[in-house]
Every structure is written in structure tokens, then in C-alpha cells.
Write an enzyme that holds these catalytic residues in place. Structure first.
Site, PDB file in Angstrom:
ATOM      1  N   THR B  24     -24.958  -5.601  36.300  1.00  0.00           N
ATOM      2  CA  THR B  24     -24.536  -6.930  36.747  1.00  0.00           C
ATOM      3  C   THR B  24     -23.017  -7.072  36.711  1.00  0.00           C
ATOM      4  OG1 THR B  24     -24.927  -7.722  34.505  1.00  0.00           O
ATOM      5  CG2 THR B  24     -26.643  -8.177  36.132  1.00  0.00           C
ATOM      6  N   GLU B 138     -10.980  -7.685  26.531  1.00  0.00           N
ATOM      7  CA  GLU B 138     -11.256  -9.126  26.523  1.00  0.00           C
ATOM      8  C   GLU B 138     -12.732  -9.414  26.801  1.00  0.00           C
ATOM      9  OE1 GLU B 138      -8.824 -12.084  26.268  1.00  0.00           O
ATOM     10  OE2 GLU B 138     -10.871 -12.540  25.704  1.00  0.00           O
ATOM     11  N   ILE B 145     -14.443 -16.150  28.606  1.00  0.00           N
ATOM     12  CA  ILE B 145     -13.544 -16.980  27.792  1.00  0.00           C
ATOM     13  C   ILE B 145     -12.411 -16.142  27.229  1.00  0.00           C
ATOM     14  CG2 ILE B 145     -13.404 -18.624  25.898  1.00  0.00           C
ATOM     15  CD1 ILE B 145     -16.486 -18.808  26.032  1.00  0.00           C
ATOM     16  N   LYS B 214     -19.552  -8.621  17.813  1.00  0.00           N
ATOM     17  CA  LYS B 214     -18.468  -9.480  18.277  1.00  0.00           C
ATOM     18  C   LYS B 214     -17.686 -10.057  17.103  1.00  0.00           C
ATOM     19  CE  LYS B 214     -20.983 -10.503  22.538  1.00  0.00           C
ATOM     20  NZ  LYS B 214     -22.007 -11.386  23.140  1.00  0.00           N
TER      21      LYS B 214
END
Lengths: 442, 442
Positions: B24, B138, B145, B214
Site C-alpha cells: 500500500t 519519519e 504526522i 514506535k
């Protein structure tokens, strides 16, 4: 640690910083440089040392060694041992000349000066370019909130369609207080002045000049187009009444002073940039509606990223100093490692849309006679001027009857003509207020 | 435009990009590189050209010229005409070897691979450093975000004290739906799987492994300390019940899976980093409480900036591709202008706090007999283990009586001992649930 590519700075040759101005922000910048020397050295790769602070008045005690203070800003910015100049004095002159002199001498510049940037980024960026210096200005918009760097860097591979922000703390404090207490504008402004949230002369804030400067800066970086403060359509909040807040609440909205920069299409389908600052109703569910008091927030909508929001403290010494220090560390790293800040990007050169080219929705508040046929007459005037009505709400009876009309998107000129015609109707006592409505899906 | 410092790339010598993986995210990255060539060229300074895409299956029609597709990722990443490698295949192997090979060949790398970064940033950053290449990531945290760049750059002159985020869309979708509908975990998970919000094997999401990776990345950049996934205390949401959501609502809270990285002080006043992922109650007024569905948000608290919040789409092809593309443009600019991405910064080397060193507040739900003396007995056990009670609420009568105890900050071991003792009390039928409470002021 990467090697020191320029081979100049290092443990024995620190990076020298000059600070121009020692107000609330300058004081915090000086404190951080002095108190966090170890962290800064580790993050930059070389020590960061304060070489001097330019002030207007040497007699004031600022808790600094006397030899760090000077009134001769011109000499300070070109000193050999100064590598980076932090400008936090504000105003156009002498900041403009000092920054230009610093850049011409190859010094990198970090500035929080939105008024200056809104009109002179072009010439300052050219000076930076010509002398291989950096020009950073994260602190110029929305204080501590990272929004310039995200727009310039993080979204550099995306296509921004809209930036909408609450970027002026004074007006947001006033509107939040009016909404909460029901008090009128003059009383809340007086209170804000007393508390230090508004300046003695509040014009720059309440008439939207400060927000317009920030809107110009945001529009420039978001749309790769040079936008100056004169390009920004601007209305302030001084005509907002307690009744406006009340009728807004009645339709599930609140009133905010919005700074907007938006990609719009003209009749030929060509892109333009609409940049505008005005108070508008926004639905209470909109992410900006709950941004209250002195806080700022900026919503960015981009083709791929979708909607992003950045929120935080938009003013104040320490928050603004945080943004300045981030830029200072990056400028210092560039000196040390040989990189460069992204320069001005204006390749898109999009034309500026006039406010007449930018349809918005309107919220029109009418005092009307309570008799049959009023609604028909009012609706007829909207139809006659091709302004499509979304909802009408009637309140009160007899002498106090009120109609609140919310339109679909309409041209400003068509709306103005409608309002003029409404005022002439026998059944309309007065047009109490006309406010724009933003942030709805349609 | 700054001159092309490295003198290699330009109109006749574009910057070549290889993409690893065409799921995706990769599909969107490829689309943007091809559809937005003009914008990218203007923003970088030189054309950005897709050299190839590594896929597993060549037979699938991907709407790309056949000569752009290859199964030989190893050859692709070291090709002479490739300058930047975008890794969006995920997983540890072969991504780790491919990224390392690319960096060793001097290619800059943009990756969205949180699992890999959470454990191997050290070795990857070292390879980047040794070969003067960039490593950007990022997109590894919170999709579109911007949060990594703000932490590394915008806050580089500040001192971060806490990062709290909702960084996993699957669990947030499940918890939001449970809160809204009152449905139980298994039913909502089944629905999420059906809608494509949860994977066939949801373990990585629902047990908190994805959020933990994360959290490790966020902690590393926020605290200049190398934190790996093994340093993260982790609990998932699979034991959260409909009743937990209900009792949370009754005390004005909601339940969110939080990823937290926090500066804490040990007994000697020395800083440590606490990194943890668990479902917790947060007050409905907390800015993270209204982050629903597949959205992500990260709150950063820093000494000078105060509290910042970043909000947006945390997953999905286009949003994640937006973050990848921002990194790609910056990496390409660095190639062109000679700059470098900030490397790994781990100078602070803060020790990791154990979960036992990190007191939190607790929300303890007890099924009790409805008779006099119960409250006294329960309160006594808390006091005996030095766990201070903030509030107690009793609900229901007779067989169904329930006590909800909210504590002040307590050590995990003390709370565990209290709970064990409570379970032994005659008047306590069962300890229904124990959840942490975060985001309150005390």
C-alpha cells in the site's frame, strides 16, 4: 559523530552567537544558551557560546556580565567571532538592516520577526543565498509549535491544499473569554490588557495585522509562492459582539479569528492562493474550535497526508525561545557539518486570489418584524442575488423576532448585494451581523 | 537556487530512486514520484527519477513498465544510477541486509520500518555515518504526522520530558468502537478484521508490539539515548473488557493504548528513561482522549516549549507515503546541495527505568459483598501496602456491589501486593480489573 566538514569549528573554536534584543524571548534564549551548554555542545558537535547581546539600555541589570552587553548591534552582528545572529528585537527597523548586514557577512540568522518576514523574506533570503548563510524562522509563527519546518521539510513531497490556523493568542484569549462569559468585546479587551494578554495598543492583534503577517509566511512556505502581508485579506475582531457569540453557540458553532491560506481554482481551472484573516464561525466539532485562551493551533490539509493538526503554546518567552533554539542548533550544525537550510522556494508563483474570487459560506443575522411573509421576502432577496440558502432559523416573536440565515458558498459581492437589499425590506428591521462560516464539510 | 555543491546531479543527471516493496505504501510512493515529477524537480533542484521497484512477484500487473520491476532487490540497491533507496517492504529480513548494503554503497535510505529501527538503528546509523549517507525514518512512527523531524530538529534546543502517543490505529479503532458501542473485545476485533483495520494475525497490534517499537524510536530521538524494543514495558489490549470501558466512562475517562517515553528521576535524583506501552484510563478532557478511530496523535512535553500535540492519519498508503516523500526530498536535496541528515544522537545514554521504578496511578475494580466493614477492610489493605487512595466509589447493592478505587501514584510491586491481599479478603468476591490511570495532573 560526522567529521567537521568545514574544518573550522570544534572544541577549541566554538560557534559564536549574537542575540539582538533581550525582551521576553531574548532573555530566555540567553538563559538556555548559558544553562544548557553541555546539551547544546553534544547536539551541535561544537560548543555554542554567547558572544554578545544587543540591548537599547545598558543600565538595566540583566544578570549578565557587562562585557556581553552592547548597544552597538551593527558592530556585534559582523564580529569575526560571531557565526550566528539571533534576532528577537522585533519591528522592521533596524532589524531589517541588521539581519541583512549579518547575512552579507556570512552569518546565519535565526529570527522570530513575523512582521519583517511577511514583507521582506525575498530580499533576506536572497542575501542568505548569496552569502551561503542560513535564514531560519520557525519562531515567527505559532511560537513553540513546529509548523514552518514541517511545511518546508516534512511535507516537501506532498501537495498542500489548505492551511488554517489560530495563530494570535490575544484575539483567541478575547474570543474564548467572550464565548465563556457572555461579556462584550470592550470589557474582555480591558481585562486582557490588565492581565498582560493584550498590549497597551492592541491594534496589531485585534485588527488582525499580526495574524495576517503569519498567514503570509504560512502561505509562502505552503504554496512555494511569495506572499506578502499586502496580499492578505484582513478583518479584525473589534466588531464582534456578545450577540455574535451567542448566535454562534445557538447553531453549534464558536467564533475564532482564522488565518487561512488555501489553494483555489479560478474559472479556467488554474490554481491560485487565497490568503485571508477574519473572524468566522466554525462548528464546535472542528478541531480548532476547542483551541482556547492563549493557545495556537494550525491545521494543514495536504493531498496525501490528509488533515494534520499542530497544537501548542503560540507565544511567551520560553515557548518562543524553544523554537529559536531548535533553529539555532540546526544552523550551528550546518556550520559545523557543512549543510544548508532549505532556501526560499517560490517556483510555483501562484497568483493571489482576490477575496471576491473566494466564495465562503455566510451566517446572516436579521432583526425582523414577526409577520407572515417575512421569510418569503427574505428568501426572495437571497434567490434574486443567486445566494443559495442552507438553513434558516427563526427566534423570538413580536418586536424581537430574529432570522438567522446560513448560506451555501457564495461570492462576497453577491452576499453584499443581498445584504444591501435586505436592509431595504420593510419587514427587516436591521441586519444585525454578517459573519463567515468556515470548517464545514460542504 | 543554491549551486549544486557536489557537482554531480542536475538536469542531465537526475537523482535515482529505488523502491523496495510495492504494498500500500510503496504503490503510493511510486505514484507520487511519477505523477509529481515537476514539483519534485523544483523542490530538489534536480529531477528525481524512479530507477526500479523490488517486488516478490513479477507476474502481478502493477501498471508499471516491466523494466522498472525486479525481484533482485540486492542488485537494485547498489546500482550505480541509484542514489536513494526507499524501503517500504517491512520486516527485519531481508530489509536489514538490503538497507545495510545500500548504506555501505553510499546510498541514502528512507525507511518506514519501525520493527527494524526499534532494534537496529544503532548498526544502520553507523553504516550511514561511515559512508556519509542519510538515514531518514519519519514514516516509521505515526504515518503522515511529522513527529520524528520535530523531535530531532525543532526541539533540538529544548529538553523533552515526556512523549505520550496513540500510535497504533488498529487498537485505537478497537478501543474507540468498544467505548462507543459497548461491544466486547472479541466482537469488535472480528469487525475490525472484516473491515481491514486489523490483520488476520492481529498479535503485533493488539498485544502492543507495534506500539512498543514506535515507543522505542520516539524515546531514542527524544532522549538522545539508544532505546530498543526490549527496553519497552509492554501490555496489549486483549484483556480489556466492555466493563472496563464502562467503568472508565463512569469516572469521566476513556481507555487508550498509550505509548509513553518519560524522563523520570531515580532515588539519587539521576535521570532515567521510562518507556512503556499499555492500555490506560485517561480523563476525557485530555487532548488524547478525543483521538478516535484510526487516527494517531503524539503529545510532547518539553521544558521550554510546554505541551505540544501532533495529530493526523497514522497509517494508510497515501499518508505514510507523504512522510516517505518528505524524507526523500530532503535526502535528495542533501545529495544535491551537500548537506546531511542529523545522525543518531545517543550522547545522553540515560539508563532505562524498570517498570517497578515508574510509579503510576491505578484504577482498581472490585466485586464485593454489600455489608458494613467492606470499605474499611479494603482501605486497610491499601494502607498496609503504603498505596495511597485518591477516591473510592461504591456501585450497586447485594450480590452485585462494586468498589472502584483510584489510587495516587504507587509502585507497581506495592500495587501487586495490595491486589493479592485484596483477593484473599472474605468480603472481596473478585478483583475485576486493574488498569493504570494516566494524564491526570497529580
Amino acid at each position: 559523530m560526522t567529521e567537521n566538514r568545514n574544518g573550522v569549528w570544534g572544541q577549541d573554536h566554538p560557534i559564536g552567537v549574537a542575540v539582538l534584543g533581550m525582551g521576553t524571548v531574548g532573555t530566555e534564549v540567553v538563559r538556555i544558551i548559558r544553562d544548557h551548554a553541555d546539551d547544546l555542545c553534544n547536539r551541535v558537535g561544537a560548543p555554542v557560546v554567547l558572544r554578545g547581546v544587543a540591548v537599547r539600555d545598558l543600565s538595566k541589570d540583566r544578570g549578565l556580565p557587562a562585557d556581553l552587553l552592547t548597544t552597538d548591534a551593527e558592530a556585534l552582528v559582523t564580529r569575526d567571532d560571531v557565526d550566528i545572529v539571533v534576532e528577537v528585537m522585533g519591528g522592521i527597523d533596524p532589524a531589517r538592516a541588521l539581519i541583512t548586514a549579518a547575512l552579507n557577512a556570512g552569518k546565519s540568522v535565526v529570527t522570530a520577526n513575523k512582521a519583517l518576514l511577511a514583507d521582506y523574506t525575498g530580499e533576506l533570503a536572497a542575501a542568505a543565498e548569496n552569502h551561503r548563510a542560513d535564514l531560519y524562522f520557525e519562531a515567527a509563527v505559532a511560537g513553540a509549535i513546529p509548523v514552518i519546518r514541517p511545511l518546508i521539510q516534512s511535507l516537501s513531497g506532498d501537495r498542500v491544499n489548505r492551511v488554517v490556523g489560530i495563530v494570535n493568542g490575544t484575539t483567541n484569549f478575547i474570543l474564548s473569554a467572550m464565548a465563556e462569559t457572555g461579556a462584550n468585546y470592550a470589557d474582555v479587551l480591558a481585562e486582557a490588557t490588565r492581565l498582560g494578554y493584550a498590549e497597551a495598543d492592541p491594534t496589531a492583534d485585534v485588527e488582525g495585522y499580526d495574524a495576517a503577517a503569519k498567514a503570509a509566511i504560512l502561505a509562502s512556505v505552503a504554496f512555494h509562492t511569495r506572499v506578502t502581508s499586502g496580499d492578505v485579506y484582513r478583518e479584525g475582531i473589534s466588531k464582534i459582539t456578545a450577540e455574535d457569540l451567542e448566535t454562534a453557540a445557538a447553531v453549534g458553532c464558536t467564533v475564532k479569528l482564522l488565518a487561512m491560506a488555501e489553494r483555489v481554482s479560478d474559472e479556467d481551472g488554474k490554481d491560485k492562493v487565497s490568503v485571508r484573516v477574519y473572524p468566522a464561525l466554525i462548528p464546535r466539532k472542528h478541531p480548532l474550535a476547542s483551541v482556547n485562551g492563549a493557545f495556537n493551533a494550525v491545521v494543514v490539509e495536504a493531498e496525501n497526508a490528509g488533515r494534520l493538526m499542530f497544537y501548542g503554546q503560540g507565544a511567551g518567552g520560553a515557548p518562543t525561545a524553544s523554537a529559536v533554539m531548535g533553529d539555532l542548533v540546526m544552523a550551528a550544525r550546518n556550520k559545523f557539518f557543512g549543510g544548508r537550510a532549505p532556501g526560499e522556494s517560490v517556483y510555483a508563483e501562484l497568483p493571489i486570489a482576490s477575496i471576491g474570487d473566494t466564495p465562503t459560506r455566510y451566517h446572516v443575522n436579521l432583526q425582523v418584524a414577526d409577520r407572515t411573509g417575512v421569510l418569503e421576502a427574505v428568501a426572495g432577496e437571497f434567490a434574486k442575488h443567486s445566494v443559495s440558502i442552507s438553513t434558516v432559523r427563526q427566534e423570538g416573536h413580536d418586536e424581537g423576532a430574529r432570522l438567522v440565515v446560513v448560506t451555501h458558498h457564495a461570492q462576497e459581492s453577491a452576499l453584499a448585494d443581498t445584504v444591501a437589499a435586505l436592509a431595504e425590506l420593510d419587514s427587516v428591521t436591521s441586519v444585525t451581523s454578517v459573519l463567515r462560516l468556515e470548517g464545514t464539510e460542504e
